[in-house]
Motif scaffolding. Structure first.
Motif, PDB file in Angstrom:
ATOM      1  N   ASN A  80       0.824  -1.205   0.000  1.00 43.12           N
ATOM      2  CA  ASN A  80       0.000   0.000   0.000  1.00 43.12           C
ATOM      3  C   ASN A  80       0.862   1.261   0.000  1.00 43.12           C
ATOM      4  N   THR A  81       2.028   1.213   0.620  1.00 37.47           N
ATOM      5  CA  THR A  81       2.946   2.358   0.603  1.00 37.47           C
ATOM      6  C   THR A  81       3.526   2.552  -0.799  1.00 37.47           C
ATOM      7  N   ILE A  82       3.896   1.455  -1.457  1.00 40.72           N
ATOM      8  CA  ILE A  82       4.418   1.533  -2.831  1.00 40.72           C
ATOM      9  C   ILE A  82       3.340   2.097  -3.758  1.00 40.72           C
ATOM     10  N   ALA A  83       2.098   1.614  -3.599  1.00 43.38           N
ATOM     11  CA  ALA A  83       0.987   2.114  -4.429  1.00 43.38           C
ATOM     12  C   ALA A  83       0.784   3.607  -4.196  1.00 43.38           C
ATOM     13  N   LYS A  84       0.872   4.049  -2.951  1.00 39.38           N
ATOM     14  CA  LYS A  84       0.681   5.469  -2.656  1.00 39.38           C
ATOM     15  C   LYS A  84       1.838   6.305  -3.221  1.00 39.38           C
ATOM     16  N   MET A  85       3.069   5.772  -3.168  1.00 40.71           N
ATOM     17  CA  MET A  85       4.213   6.480  -3.759  1.00 40.71           C
ATOM     18  C   MET A  85       4.010   6.650  -5.268  1.00 40.71           C
ATOM     19  N   MET A  86       3.559   5.582  -5.926  1.00 41.18           N
ATOM     20  CA  MET A  86       3.272   5.654  -7.363  1.00 41.18           C
ATOM     21  C   MET A  86       2.165   6.658  -7.636  1.00 41.18           C
ATOM     22  N   SER A  87       1.116   6.596  -6.827  1.00 45.18           N
ATOM     23  CA  SER A  87      -0.011   7.502  -6.988  1.00 45.18           C
ATOM     24  C   SER A  87       0.439   8.961  -6.882  1.00 45.18           C
ATOM     25  N   ASN A  88       1.246   9.258  -5.877  1.00 52.50           N
ATOM     26  CA  ASN A  88       1.740  10.628  -5.694  1.00 52.50           C
ATOM     27  C   ASN A  88       2.555  11.091  -6.894  1.00 52.50           C
ATOM     28  N   MET A  89       3.425  10.215  -7.392  1.00 49.97           N
ATOM     29  CA  MET A  89       4.267  10.574  -8.528  1.00 49.97           C
ATOM     30  C   MET A  89       3.412  10.793  -9.783  1.00 49.97           C
ATOM     31  N   MET A  90       2.404   9.933  -9.988  1.00 51.08           N
ATOM     32  CA  MET A  90       1.539  10.068 -11.158  1.00 51.08           C
ATOM     33  C   MET A  90       0.662  11.320 -11.051  1.00 51.08           C
ATOM     34  N   TYR A  91       0.189  11.620  -9.853  1.00 46.99           N
ATOM     35  CA  TYR A  91      -0.648  12.805  -9.683  1.00 46.99           C
ATOM     36  C   TYR A  91       0.169  14.086  -9.870  1.00 46.99           C
ATOM     37  N   GLU A  92       1.407  14.087  -9.407  1.00 52.64           N
ATOM     38  CA  GLU A  92       2.279  15.252  -9.609  1.00 52.64           C
ATOM     39  C   GLU A  92       2.489  15.541 -11.089  1.00 52.64           C
ATOM     40  N   ARG A  93       2.425  14.500 -11.917  1.00 52.58           N
ATOM     41  CA  ARG A  93       2.616  14.637 -13.361  1.00 52.58           C
ATOM     42  C   ARG A  93       1.291  14.755 -14.112  1.00 52.58           C
ATOM     43  N   ARG A  94       0.200  15.109 -13.444  1.00 52.80           N
ATOM     44  CA  ARG A  94      -1.131  15.068 -14.061  1.00 52.80           C
ATOM     45  C   ARG A  94      -1.285  15.974 -15.276  1.00 52.80           C
ATOM     46  N   PHE A  95      -0.509  17.061 -15.365  1.00 48.35           N
ATOM     47  CA  PHE A  95      -0.632  17.952 -16.525  1.00 48.35           C
ATOM     48  C   PHE A  95       0.194  17.461 -17.711  1.00 48.35           C
ATOM     49  N   PHE A  96       1.118  16.551 -17.456  1.00 52.30           N
ATOM     50  CA  PHE A  96       1.874  15.861 -18.505  1.00 52.30           C
ATOM     51  C   PHE A  96       2.004  14.415 -18.032  1.00 52.30           C
ATOM     52  N   PRO A  97       0.888  13.649 -18.091  1.00 55.71           N
ATOM     53  CA  PRO A  97       0.806  12.373 -17.365  1.00 55.71           C
ATOM     54  C   PRO A  97       1.690  11.259 -17.926  1.00 55.71           C
ATOM     55  N   LEU A  98       2.001  10.331 -17.026  1.00 57.77           N
ATOM     56  CA  LEU A  98       2.615   9.066 -17.415  1.00 57.77           C
ATOM     57  C   LEU A  98       1.479   8.222 -17.989  1.00 57.77           C
ATOM     58  N   LEU A  99       1.543   7.918 -19.272  1.00 60.82           N
ATOM     59  CA  LEU A  99       0.427   7.239 -19.947  1.00 60.82           C
ATOM     60  C   LEU A  99       0.515   5.730 -19.766  1.00 60.82           C
ATOM     61  N   THR A 100       0.299   5.313 -18.540  1.00 57.77           N
ATOM     62  CA  THR A 100       0.337   3.898 -18.230  1.00 57.77           C
ATOM     63  C   THR A 100      -0.709   3.577 -17.168  1.00 57.77           C
ATOM     64  N   GLN A 101      -1.323   2.409 -17.308  1.00 56.75           N
ATOM     65  CA  GLN A 101      -2.208   1.874 -16.281  1.00 56.75           C
ATOM     66  C   GLN A 101      -1.402   0.824 -15.542  1.00 56.75           C
ATOM     67  N   VAL A 102      -1.476   0.826 -14.227  1.00 51.69           N
ATOM     68  CA  VAL A 102      -0.603  -0.029 -13.424  1.00 51.69           C
ATOM     69  C   VAL A 102      -1.423  -0.885 -12.473  1.00 51.69           C
ATOM     70  N   ILE A 103      -1.010  -2.136 -12.336  1.00 50.10           N
ATOM     71  CA  ILE A 103      -1.476  -2.991 -11.242  1.00 50.10           C
ATOM     72  C   ILE A 103      -0.247  -3.227 -10.381  1.00 50.10           C
ATOM     73  N   VAL A 104      -0.314  -2.853  -9.117  1.00 50.45           N
ATOM     74  CA  VAL A 104       0.813  -3.022  -8.196  1.00 50.45           C
ATOM     75  C   VAL A 104       0.323  -3.788  -6.979  1.00 50.45           C
ATOM     76  N   GLY A 105       1.163  -4.629  -6.433  1.00 48.71           N
ATOM     77  CA  GLY A 105       0.755  -5.388  -5.257  1.00 48.71           C
ATOM     78  C   GLY A 105       1.873  -6.249  -4.742  1.00 48.71           C
TER      79      GLY A 105
END
Length: 194
Positions: A80-105
């Motif tokens: 859940n911490t790794i997922a949140k780290m990814m989420s934060n990084m992807m949200y920070e890039r929302r105006f120039f997004p990382l164009l990937t869908q991810v399943i993490v676990g």
């Protein structure tokens, strides 16, 4: 968005990720050998659909941040911490997004998986599928997933769902990579399409 199919499944002692290897832009097949499963830490993995280059960068950065976090907390970093780290990084890039869908676990305590969209939404689930073949894969997963699968059953189900997507999605194909995360660490295998 390029086509692809990836799935993630929890089972009683870990998680299984599977993805096919094709990268296609429209009618053009760019690659038949691209790996779309990633080991983030020994206890956390991921699979992606979309731009693989974006996921490669994301996985490298998150893997480095997870090593730093592990030194800070002096224990394994939970999924859940790794997922949140990814989420934060992807949200920070929302105006120039990382164009990937991810399943993490992964497995630190109990097996869990999360699905992330390109803007960083984190959705927990027992199983998930992303990409252009997700509907076909979910048709298999919805019907055959059970809470108490063992590793062999979960792996077979993941491969079966990717095969179903490959049969109907022209952007998916060319062999299947499988990543299993359990208490012993990460194990990667490949399945040939015949």
């Amino acid at each position: 968005m390029p086509g692809a199919t990836a799935v993630g499944i929890t089972y009683n002692e870990g998680v299984v990720f599977a993805s096919e290897r094709r990268i296609a832009y429209g009618n053009f097949v760019v690659s038949k050998t691209t790996k779309k499963t990633f080991v983030i830490t020994p206890q956390v993995g991921a699979a992606c659909a979309g731009l693989v280059a974006d996921m490669q960068i994301l996985s490298l950065q998150i893997s480095a941040l997870a090593k730093i976090r592990k030194m800070e907390i002096k224990r394994e970093v939970p999924p859940n911490t790794i997922a949140k780290m990814m989420s934060n990084m992807m949200y920070e890039r929302r105006f120039f997004p990382l164009l990937t869908q991810v399943i993490v676990g992964g497995l630190v305590g109990k097996p869990t998986i999360y699905t992330l969209d390109p803007l960083g939404s984190v959705l927990p689930d027992d199983y998930a599928a992303v990409g252009t073949g997700a509907e076909m894969a979910l048709g298999i997963l919805d019907q055959q997933y059970k809470k108490e699968l063992n590793e062999a059953e979960a792996t077979d189900l993941a491969v079966k769902s990717i095969r179903a997507a490959i049969l109907r999605d022209s952007a998916s194909g060319d062999n299947i990579d499988v990543l299993v995360i359990n208490k012993y660490g990460a194990k990667e295998t490949a399945e040939k399409i015949t």
